[in-house]
Motif scaffolding. Structure first.
Motif, PDB file in Angstrom:
ATOM      1  N   THR A 100      11.573  22.929 107.299  1.00  0.00           N
ATOM      2  CA  THR A 100      11.107  24.228 106.698  1.00  0.00           C
ATOM      3  C   THR A 100      11.406  24.141 105.300  1.00  0.00           C
ATOM      4  N   PRO A 101      10.532  24.868 104.495  1.00  0.00           N
ATOM      5  CA  PRO A 101      10.771  24.925 103.038  1.00  0.00           C
ATOM      6  C   PRO A 101      12.243  24.931 102.463  1.00  0.00           C
ATOM      7  N   GLY A 102      13.057  25.648 103.188  1.00  0.00           N
ATOM      8  CA  GLY A 102      14.400  25.981 102.596  1.00  0.00           C
ATOM      9  C   GLY A 102      15.227  24.500 102.775  1.00  0.00           C
ATOM     10  N   PHE A 103      14.913  23.867 103.885  1.00  0.00           N
ATOM     11  CA  PHE A 103      15.730  22.501 103.987  1.00  0.00           C
ATOM     12  C   PHE A 103      15.021  21.842 102.902  1.00  0.00           C
ATOM     13  N   VAL A 104      13.896  21.805 102.833  1.00  0.00           N
ATOM     14  CA  VAL A 104      13.301  20.800 101.782  1.00  0.00           C
ATOM     15  C   VAL A 104      13.968  21.005 100.329  1.00  0.00           C
ATOM     16  N   LEU A 112      14.022  11.392 101.232  1.00  0.00           N
ATOM     17  CA  LEU A 112      12.780  10.483 101.349  1.00  0.00           C
ATOM     18  C   LEU A 112      12.361  10.441 102.531  1.00  0.00           C
ATOM     19  N   ASN A 113      10.958  10.099 102.663  1.00  0.00           N
ATOM     20  CA  ASN A 113      10.265   9.917 103.901  1.00  0.00           C
ATOM     21  C   ASN A 113       9.339   8.708 103.756  1.00  0.00           C
ATOM     22  N   GLU A 138      -8.237  -1.880 103.702  1.00  0.00           N
ATOM     23  CA  GLU A 138      -6.901  -2.177 103.307  1.00  0.00           C
ATOM     24  C   GLU A 138      -6.319  -1.062 103.989  1.00  0.00           C
ATOM     25  N   HIS A 139      -5.050  -0.907 104.272  1.00  0.00           N
ATOM     26  CA  HIS A 139      -4.279  -0.095 104.806  1.00  0.00           C
ATOM     27  C   HIS A 139      -2.936  -0.288 104.331  1.00  0.00           C
ATOM     28  N   GLY A 140      -1.800   0.519 105.063  1.00  0.00           N
ATOM     29  CA  GLY A 140      -0.406   0.288 104.516  1.00  0.00           C
ATOM     30  C   GLY A 140       0.579   1.180 104.808  1.00  0.00           C
ATOM     31  N   CYS A 141       1.693   1.642 103.865  1.00  0.00           N
ATOM     32  CA  CYS A 141       2.700   2.455 103.935  1.00  0.00           C
ATOM     33  C   CYS A 141       3.064   2.746 102.896  1.00  0.00           C
ATOM     34  N   SER A 142       3.900   3.975 102.679  1.00  0.00           N
ATOM     35  CA  SER A 142       4.137   4.544 101.569  1.00  0.00           C
ATOM     36  C   SER A 142       5.497   5.209 101.943  1.00  0.00           C
ATOM     37  N   VAL A 143       6.181   5.072 100.665  1.00  0.00           N
ATOM     38  CA  VAL A 143       7.792   5.957 100.690  1.00  0.00           C
ATOM     39  C   VAL A 143       7.614   7.051  99.625  1.00  0.00           C
ATOM     40  N   HIS A 144       7.890   8.145  99.935  1.00  0.00           N
ATOM     41  CA  HIS A 144       7.730   9.374  99.028  1.00  0.00           C
ATOM     42  C   HIS A 144       8.967  10.150  99.061  1.00  0.00           C
ATOM     43  N   PHE A 145       9.081  10.840  97.933  1.00  0.00           N
ATOM     44  CA  PHE A 145       9.925  11.884  97.747  1.00  0.00           C
ATOM     45  C   PHE A 145       9.532  13.016  98.826  1.00  0.00           C
ATOM     46  N   VAL A 146      10.413  13.958  99.421  1.00  0.00           N
ATOM     47  CA  VAL A 146       9.918  14.794 100.300  1.00  0.00           C
ATOM     48  C   VAL A 146       9.474  16.283  99.780  1.00  0.00           C
ATOM     49  N   THR A 147       8.594  16.745  99.386  1.00  0.00           N
ATOM     50  CA  THR A 147       8.391  18.245  98.868  1.00  0.00           C
ATOM     51  C   THR A 147       7.714  19.153 100.263  1.00  0.00           C
ATOM     52  N   GLU A 148       7.365  20.507  99.796  1.00  0.00           N
ATOM     53  CA  GLU A 148       6.948  21.217 100.718  1.00  0.00           C
ATOM     54  C   GLU A 148       5.806  21.005 101.231  1.00  0.00           C
ATOM     55  N   GLU A 149       4.992  20.104 100.673  1.00  0.00           N
ATOM     56  CA  GLU A 149       3.483  19.738 101.159  1.00  0.00           C
ATOM     57  C   GLU A 149       3.884  18.666 102.155  1.00  0.00           C
ATOM     58  N   LEU A 150       3.485  18.615 103.427  1.00  0.00           N
ATOM     59  CA  LEU A 150       3.387  17.571 104.738  1.00  0.00           C
ATOM     60  C   LEU A 150       2.885  16.213 104.084  1.00  0.00           C
ATOM     61  N   ASP A 151       3.927  15.285 103.942  1.00  0.00           N
ATOM     62  CA  ASP A 151       3.164  13.819 103.649  1.00  0.00           C
ATOM     63  C   ASP A 151       2.844  13.891 102.347  1.00  0.00           C
ATOM     64  N   GLY A 152       3.248  14.886 101.240  1.00  0.00           N
ATOM     65  CA  GLY A 152       2.609  14.892  99.881  1.00  0.00           C
ATOM     66  C   GLY A 152       3.539  14.725  98.871  1.00  0.00           C
ATOM     67  N   GLY A 153       4.596  14.429  98.843  1.00  0.00           N
ATOM     68  CA  GLY A 153       5.499  14.580  97.738  1.00  0.00           C
ATOM     69  C   GLY A 153       5.094  13.090  96.918  1.00  0.00           C
ATOM     70  N   PRO A 154       5.942  13.222  95.619  1.00  0.00           N
ATOM     71  CA  PRO A 154       5.585  11.895  94.883  1.00  0.00           C
ATOM     72  C   PRO A 154       6.005  10.705  95.558  1.00  0.00           C
ATOM     73  N   LEU A 155       4.936   9.688  94.991  1.00  0.00           N
ATOM     74  CA  LEU A 155       5.009   8.356  95.749  1.00  0.00           C
ATOM     75  C   LEU A 155       5.932   7.661  94.976  1.00  0.00           C
ATOM     76  N   VAL A 156       7.009   6.864  95.743  1.00  0.00           N
ATOM     77  CA  VAL A 156       7.631   5.754  95.193  1.00  0.00           C
ATOM     78  C   VAL A 156       7.457   4.410  95.167  1.00  0.00           C
ATOM     79  N   VAL A 157       6.761   4.027  96.304  1.00  0.00           N
ATOM     80  CA  VAL A 157       6.382   2.705  96.598  1.00  0.00           C
ATOM     81  C   VAL A 157       5.478   2.373  97.798  1.00  0.00           C
ATOM     82  N   GLN A 158       4.419   1.792  97.607  1.00  0.00           N
ATOM     83  CA  GLN A 158       3.636   1.543  98.797  1.00  0.00           C
ATOM     84  C   GLN A 158       3.327   0.007  98.865  1.00  0.00           C
TER      85      GLN A 158
END
Ligand code: GRF
Length: 219
Positions: A100-104, A112-113, A138-158
């Motif tokens: 939920t937005p309140g949790f985030v 982080l996610n 190319e494909h891969g994976c991403s670590v990001h800070f979690v915001t209210e947008e699903l899988d959408g917060g600021p990226l940390v490392v890919q």
């Protein structure tokens, strides 16, 4: 002897096998490590990740979401369980719940996610199949800070992996997972060392903005 600095306490949320949890356990087992996994919380009692935690002597909790009337009630109970461990950082490691937005908001800047795609590509599920269907090189994976947008917060490392001609979703997933197990502990270590922060301009490492893709690792 000088006092050791207090490690950064981390609570891990998961629903499944816990491959990422295992990578964190292995990476932070040294008592001089900057991060310490304080507890693992699962919404599923049968998650193998709980067993990995127990084997490593880490506290575990199960909060079965089916026992709560709706997301708000579950997330409120989850916040209470997490905060009883007073973590500095909360990490989602295959936690199959929409928050939920309140949790985030409650964990803003310390949540982080990890996601198995090169975000912003392929938010949601079946990312390996979708990368193959699209014919991506190319494909891969991403670590990001979690915001209210699903899988959408600021990226940390890919981390980027090449897609091979004969890849199936399973072979591709295997190589992506291997990268996940490197970049998630790395991002947690940065946070624990106080090097990784989030402010109104986005994610920064050592005071430098990480930009739209975060720190990029290409093999
Ligand atoms: C990983 O692929 C991660 O990217 C996604 O969920 C999966 C969890 O795997 N968010 P595991 O339980 O850590 O092995």
């Amino acid at each position: 002897m000088p006092d050791m600095p207090q490690p950064c306490d981390v609570v891990v949320l998961l629903s499944g096998t816990g491959g990422n949890l295992q990578a964190m356990i292995d990476s932070f087992q040294d008592s001089a490590s900057p991060a310490r996994i304080r507890a693992v919380i699962s919404n599923r009692a049968d998650a193998f990740g709980l067993e990995r935690a127990a084997r490593a002597g880490i506290d575990t909790r199960v909060l079965d979401h089916t026992g709560y009337e709706g997301r708000e009630a579950f997330d409120a109970a989850l916040i209470e369980a997490i905060d009883s461990f007073q973590p500095s950082l909360v990490v989602l490691a295959g936690f199959m719940r929409i928050l939920t937005p309140g949790f985030v908001r409650h964990y803003h800047g310390r949540l982080l996610n990890i996601h198995p795609s090169l975000l912003p590509l392929y938010k949601g599920l079946h990312t390996h199949q979708r990368a193959l269907d699209a014919g991506d090189a190319e494909h891969g994976c991403s670590v990001h800070f979690v915001t209210e947008e699903l899988d959408g917060g600021p990226l940390v490392v890919q981390a980027v992996v090449s897609v091979e001609l004969h890849d199936t979703p399973a072979t591709l997933a295997q190589r992506v997972h291997a990268q996940e197990h490197l970049i998630y502990p790395l991002a947690i270590r940065w946070f624990a060392e106080g090097r990784l922060t989030l402010d109104e301009h986005g994610a920064s490492l050592d005071g430098q903005g990480l930009g739209p893709s975060g720190h990029l690792i290409r093999h």
